[in-house]
Design an enzyme around this catalytic site. Structure first.
Site, PDB file in Angstrom:
ATOM      1  N   LEU A  44       0.846  -1.184   0.000  1.00 22.04           N
ATOM      2  CA  LEU A  44       0.000   0.000   0.000  1.00 22.04           C
ATOM      3  C   LEU A  44       0.885   1.238   0.000  1.00 22.04           C
ATOM      4  O   LEU A  44       1.887   1.301   0.722  1.00 22.04           O
ATOM      5  CB  LEU A  44      -0.899   0.034   1.247  1.00 22.04           C
ATOM      6  CG  LEU A  44      -2.203  -0.764   1.212  1.00 22.04           C
ATOM      7  CD1 LEU A  44      -2.893  -0.670   2.577  1.00 22.04           C
ATOM      8  CD2 LEU A  44      -3.141  -0.284   0.119  1.00 22.04           C
ATOM      9  N   ASP A  45       0.512   2.250  -0.789  1.00 21.15           N
ATOM     10  CA  ASP A  45       1.242   3.512  -0.795  1.00 21.15           C
ATOM     11  C   ASP A  45       1.125   4.191   0.571  1.00 21.15           C
ATOM     12  O   ASP A  45       0.164   3.951   1.316  1.00 21.15           O
ATOM     13  CB  ASP A  45       0.670   4.448  -1.860  1.00 21.15           C
ATOM     14  CG  ASP A  45       0.937   3.951  -3.263  1.00 21.15           C
ATOM     15  OD1 ASP A  45       1.935   3.226  -3.455  1.00 21.15           O
ATOM     16  OD2 ASP A  45       0.150   4.281  -4.169  1.00 21.15           O
ATOM     17  N   PRO A  46       2.061   5.071   0.902  1.00 24.44           N
ATOM     18  CA  PRO A  46       1.990   5.768   2.192  1.00 24.44           C
ATOM     19  C   PRO A  46       0.666   6.499   2.429  1.00 24.44           C
ATOM     20  O   PRO A  46       0.151   6.491   3.550  1.00 24.44           O
ATOM     21  CB  PRO A  46       3.162   6.758   2.109  1.00 24.44           C
ATOM     22  CG  PRO A  46       4.159   6.059   1.239  1.00 24.44           C
ATOM     23  CD  PRO A  46       3.324   5.351   0.200  1.00 24.44           C
ATOM     24  N   MET A  47       0.092   7.133   1.398  1.00 29.27           N
ATOM     25  CA  MET A  47      -1.150   7.882   1.595  1.00 29.27           C
ATOM     26  C   MET A  47      -2.362   6.972   1.817  1.00 29.27           C
ATOM     27  O   MET A  47      -3.381   7.409   2.342  1.00 29.27           O
ATOM     28  CB  MET A  47      -1.431   8.802   0.404  1.00 29.27           C
ATOM     29  CG  MET A  47      -1.853   8.089  -0.872  1.00 29.27           C
ATOM     30  SD  MET A  47      -2.572   9.212  -2.119  1.00 29.27           S
ATOM     31  CE  MET A  47      -4.237   9.392  -1.519  1.00 29.27           C
ATOM     32  N   ALA A  48      -2.252   5.711   1.436  1.00 28.03           N
ATOM     33  CA  ALA A  48      -3.387   4.788   1.526  1.00 28.03           C
ATOM     34  C   ALA A  48      -3.524   4.208   2.924  1.00 28.03           C
ATOM     35  O   ALA A  48      -2.552   4.083   3.669  1.00 28.03           O
ATOM     36  CB  ALA A  48      -3.222   3.662   0.507  1.00 28.03           C
TER      37      ALA A  48
END
Length: 299
Positions: free
Chosen positions: A45-49
């Site tokens: 998962l991306d950091p913003m997710a």
């Protein structure tokens, strides 16, 4: 669900990842909480997710590759009216749409555009994806100032629902919910929706709500895990995920060393093999008259 002090055995932890942390950071924290070095995850998962990150402990790290984790669900918000360098809110704004152009984007137009992205589609991944280009991650090349061109790939979007549309003078926010195959980039769906509507678009919120059979009902935040470390034993996960075969003592001895077995009527796909004491031993599959090991988890 098992709760324990650190130094847990083989199992799966379903983490509700917070925004701002990388998946690697989450794994590092689980490693400390579990008291084991052997920790891995499935589906970055991306950091913003936020949302579901499936983490394996000890021998269960090997089980991750055999679990049915290809189908995933997401809730997201798309902002129409601007494009960014990363196709999400963390990038720099590249273009903006005029109020007049946004005024022509109706709820009906959004629904019609979304319909074109359902089913089996060809999608060009976001340039800041983790796909490797000549041995380096695409996002590493982009951050180094290089121009990256990724090839389109086929993915499946089995559900793409518009939940809400909120209009303003400078942008339109669209809340969506998506079921899709592994390899689908929600950032790319946001980008392409903006392209289809002629106003540009990017992702401003992403929450993964399901990975395979694991959903948010089985997930715990890092804070909750810090107070009470909860994990799913490998035997429970295997028994609930695959057809089960309970071996006798003689068969269990053979399974522990990965020997083929004759005379078993196994169905298609992997079968979880258990010993007489309930220990999960291996995954076996039918190969003609023999059952042969796909992976052995003991010994």
């Amino acid at each position: 669900m098992t709760t324990s002090e650190p130094n847990v055995a083989d199992g799966i932890v379903v983490v509700d990842k917070p925004a701002g942390l990388t998946s690697h950071t989450v794994v590092a924290r689980i490693r400390r909480l579990a008291g084991t070095r052997k920790v891995g995850h499935a589906g970055t998962l991306d950091p913003m997710a936020t949302g579901i990150l499936v983490v394996g402990l000890n021998r269960a790290t090997r089980l991750l590759g055999h679990l049915q984790l290809a189908d995933k669900s997401y809730d997201a918000t798309v902002l129409l009216g601007a494009t960014t360098t990363t196709d999400d809110a963390e990038g720099e704004i590249q273009t903006t749409a005029s109020p007049a152009a946004l005024g022509e984007v109706t709820a009906e137009a959004i629904e019609k555009a979304v319909a074109g992205f359902r089913g089996r589609i060809s999608q060009v991944p976001s340039k800041v994806s983790a796909i490797k280009v000549d041995g380096r991650r695409a996002y590493e090349r982009v951050r180094a100032g290089e121009e990256v061109a990724l090839k389109a790939r086929e993915v499946t979007v089995s559900r793409y629902d518009v939940l809400d549309v909120r209009s303003a003078a400078q942008a339109i926010e669209v809340d969506i919910s998506v079921d899709c195959s592994s390899g689908t980039y929600i950032r790319a769906l946001a980008r392409d929706l903006g392209v289809e509507l002629g106003v540009g678009g990017h992702l401003t919120m992403l929450r993964r709500t399901r990975v395979g059979s694991f959903d948010l009902s089985a997930a715990y935040t890092l804070e909750e895990l810090g107070e009470d470390f909860r994990w799913l034993p490998i035997a429970d996960v295997a028994g609930e995920t695959f057809p089960r075969y309970d071996a006798d003592a003689e068969q269990a001895t053979a399974i522990r060393t990965g020997r083929p077995l004759a005379g078993l009527k196994l169905g298609a796909g992997p079968t979880a093999m258990f010993g007489p004491d309930g220990t999960f031993l291996a995954l076996y599959e039918a190969h003609g008259p023999l059952a042969k090991p796909t992976a052995v988890f003991v010994g």
